[in-house]
Design an enzyme around this catalytic site. Sequence first.
Site, PDB file in Angstrom:
ATOM      1  N   ARG A  46       0.850  -1.362  -0.061  1.00  0.00           N
ATOM      2  CA  ARG A  46       0.058  -0.025   0.000  1.00  0.00           C
ATOM      3  C   ARG A  46       0.791   1.346  -0.010  1.00  0.00           C
ATOM      4  O   ARG A  46       0.591   2.224  -0.567  1.00  0.00           O
ATOM      5  CB  ARG A  46      -1.063  -0.083   1.307  1.00  0.00           C
ATOM      6  CG  ARG A  46      -1.856   1.445   1.313  1.00  0.00           C
ATOM      7  CD  ARG A  46      -2.948   1.378   2.279  1.00  0.00           C
ATOM      8  NE  ARG A  46      -2.880   0.467   3.454  1.00  0.00           N
ATOM      9  CZ  ARG A  46      -2.204   0.593   4.505  1.00  0.00           C
ATOM     10  NH1 ARG A  46      -1.327   1.679   4.606  1.00  0.00           N
ATOM     11  NH2 ARG A  46      -2.204  -0.218   5.614  1.00  0.00           N
ATOM     12  N   TYR A  98     -16.678  16.273 -15.312  1.00  0.00           N
ATOM     13  CA  TYR A  98     -17.042  15.070 -15.398  1.00  0.00           C
ATOM     14  C   TYR A  98     -18.227  14.871 -14.344  1.00  0.00           C
ATOM     15  O   TYR A  98     -18.055  15.380 -13.092  1.00  0.00           O
ATOM     16  CB  TYR A  98     -15.945  14.018 -15.160  1.00  0.00           C
ATOM     17  CG  TYR A  98     -16.162  12.469 -15.045  1.00  0.00           C
ATOM     18  CD1 TYR A  98     -16.997  11.794 -15.783  1.00  0.00           C
ATOM     19  CD2 TYR A  98     -15.897  11.928 -14.099  1.00  0.00           C
ATOM     20  CE1 TYR A  98     -17.507  10.791 -15.490  1.00  0.00           C
ATOM     21  CE2 TYR A  98     -16.180  10.602 -13.518  1.00  0.00           C
ATOM     22  CZ  TYR A  98     -17.004   9.865 -14.505  1.00  0.00           C
ATOM     23  OH  TYR A  98     -17.544   8.637 -14.270  1.00  0.00           O
ATOM     24  N   ASP A 170      -7.421  18.965 -14.059  1.00  0.00           N
ATOM     25  CA  ASP A 170      -7.721  17.539 -14.340  1.00  0.00           C
ATOM     26  C   ASP A 170      -7.199  17.555 -16.120  1.00  0.00           C
ATOM     27  O   ASP A 170      -7.938  18.211 -16.729  1.00  0.00           O
ATOM     28  CB  ASP A 170      -9.171  17.247 -14.301  1.00  0.00           C
ATOM     29  CG  ASP A 170      -9.527  15.775 -14.842  1.00  0.00           C
ATOM     30  OD1 ASP A 170      -8.950  15.314 -15.658  1.00  0.00           O
ATOM     31  OD2 ASP A 170     -10.396  15.331 -14.339  1.00  0.00           O
ATOM     32  N   LYS A 195      -8.090   6.584 -19.052  1.00  0.00           N
ATOM     33  CA  LYS A 195      -8.136   6.997 -20.302  1.00  0.00           C
ATOM     34  C   LYS A 195      -6.957   6.871 -21.294  1.00  0.00           C
ATOM     35  O   LYS A 195      -6.489   5.724 -21.735  1.00  0.00           O
ATOM     36  CB  LYS A 195      -8.860   8.580 -20.532  1.00  0.00           C
ATOM     37  CG  LYS A 195      -9.923   8.493 -19.217  1.00  0.00           C
ATOM     38  CD  LYS A 195     -10.770   7.586 -19.618  1.00  0.00           C
ATOM     39  CE  LYS A 195     -12.361   7.747 -18.683  1.00  0.00           C
ATOM     40  NZ  LYS A 195     -12.254   7.658 -17.425  1.00  0.00           N
TER      41      LYS A 195
HETATM   42  O1  P1T Z   1     -13.277   6.795 -13.940  1.00  0.00           O
HETATM   43  P1  P1T Z   1     -12.060   7.336 -13.276  1.00  0.00           P
HETATM   44  O2  P1T Z   1     -10.595   6.614 -13.430  1.00  0.00           O
HETATM   45  O3  P1T Z   1     -12.187   7.278 -11.876  1.00  0.00           O
HETATM   46  O4  P1T Z   1     -11.842   8.926 -13.622  1.00  0.00           O
HETATM   47  C1  P1T Z   1     -12.969   9.962 -13.331  1.00  0.00           C
HETATM   48  C2  P1T Z   1     -12.777  10.922 -14.414  1.00  0.00           C
HETATM   49  C3  P1T Z   1     -11.933  12.069 -14.048  1.00  0.00           C
HETATM   50  N1  P1T Z   1     -11.770  13.357 -14.544  1.00  0.00           N
HETATM   51  C4  P1T Z   1     -12.395  13.296 -15.890  1.00  0.00           C
HETATM   52  C5  P1T Z   1     -12.133  14.442 -16.992  1.00  0.00           C
HETATM   53  C6  P1T Z   1     -13.001  11.995 -16.596  1.00  0.00           C
HETATM   54  O5  P1T Z   1     -13.463  12.124 -17.910  1.00  0.00           O
HETATM   55  C7  P1T Z   1     -13.297  10.989 -15.604  1.00  0.00           C
HETATM   56  C8  P1T Z   1     -13.878   9.795 -16.040  1.00  0.00           C
HETATM   57  N2  P1T Z   1     -14.705   9.680 -17.158  1.00  0.00           N
HETATM   58  C9  P1T Z   1     -15.430   9.038 -17.644  1.00  0.00           C
HETATM   59  C10 P1T Z   1     -15.828   7.559 -17.303  1.00  0.00           C
HETATM   60  C11 P1T Z   1     -16.473   9.271 -18.780  1.00  0.00           C
HETATM   61  O6  P1T Z   1     -16.903   8.664 -19.686  1.00  0.00           O
HETATM   62  O7  P1T Z   1     -16.519  10.591 -19.053  1.00  0.00           O
END
Ligand code: P1T
Length: 381
Positions: A46, A98, A170, A195
């Site tokens: 961890r 998001y 972000d 992503k």
């Molecule tokens: O899904 P996760 O890895 O927890 O990430 C969250 C997140 C944070 N910031 C942005 C700009 C994002 O697009 C996302 C996650 N977005 C999607 C799952 C989506 O389809 O837009």
Amino acid sequence: MKFNTKTIHGGQAPDKAYGSVMPPIYQTSTYAQTTPGGHKGYEYSRTHNPTRHALEQSFASIENGDYGLAFGSGLAAIDAIIKLLSPGDEVISTNDLYGGTYRLFTKVFEKFQIKFHFVGMENISEIEKNITSKTKLIWVETPTNPMLNVIDIKAVSSIAKKYNILLAVDNTFATPYLQQPLDLGADIVMHSATKYLGGHSDVVMGALAVKDKSIADQLYFIQNASGAVCGPQDSFLVLRGIKTLHVRMQRHCENGRAVAMFLQQHSKVENVYWPGLETHPNHHIAKDQMNDFGGMLSFTTKGNNYEEAIKVVERLKVFTLAESLGGVESLAGHPASMTHASIPKEEREKTGVVDSLIRLSVGIEDEQDLVEDLRQALHGA
Ligand code: P1T
């Protein structure tokens, strides 16, 4: 080292044990000690894991930071940033973001007396209007999800510095291939590594990079204390993904342009939101701040009809109807009913997330196949 070399070598050296070129997957929770505290830098996974550590160094390197941190998801990385704050503190955030981030802010952290102001940062003066003595963090998503608004990071950073407020960006949609927020004055850069960094739709992960040691130390403390870390196998996959980030992004940008140009002239399309279009309201900022314009875009169909938009996404054959973005394959989504359903209708419509809005993550397939797929899907609209 230039960016295209950093993606492959940044923060990494052949493994010391056998010279393996890729960092091994250290699939272990713990490490042998010769005497209490007598270890080789790793005690418990961890806290530290060598595969995750290699990935964290890569994050720092590609974002021009000094410290990197990996988490179990993008939201876990955001959660760690907000835990830098205390009850009573205030945050100013982009109003288009998001849906899951909005939900984390409003449904989880407001309960702990952290107050969020959602403002349209395309107009920079909106930020200053909301600053109080309690403002501790400015949260910028740029380009925004799903409206592709572009926020001037340098301008926001000068306000943040004037009032001694932390600035977090972000960078999920842009990736460091297109923009490097730490160089533009941000204190923390964050990614849903799920992503483009991972790039193959096979991992859920979050990433942070910072330059400042004291911010890094606080975040490492939270990472270990709250424990939302990612495993070694996923760390390996994202390290592998980052090695092709620059070539994938180049193609995402080319295909994004082809799709935006096609949609812009289509008789059934009302608006196209892509920062590379000269008609985009923040195109001038994007041109200045980004190296290219990316593979994310959104559009609305004429008549703003919910059922019609749903039919268009259902008819797509090469684009897959799915949540998420940034993988090699093209995805389509309907934000109002999918990624942004957690934002109340009146709130999301204020920022343009209307019922006919369709979001595309343009992949790296053949450009003509993508355009033809959209042509046939729009045909019946
Ligand atoms: O899904 P996760 O890895 O927890 O990430 C969250 C997140 C944070 N910031 C942005 C700009 C994002 O697009 C996302 C996650 N977005 C999607 C799952 C989506 O389809 O837009």
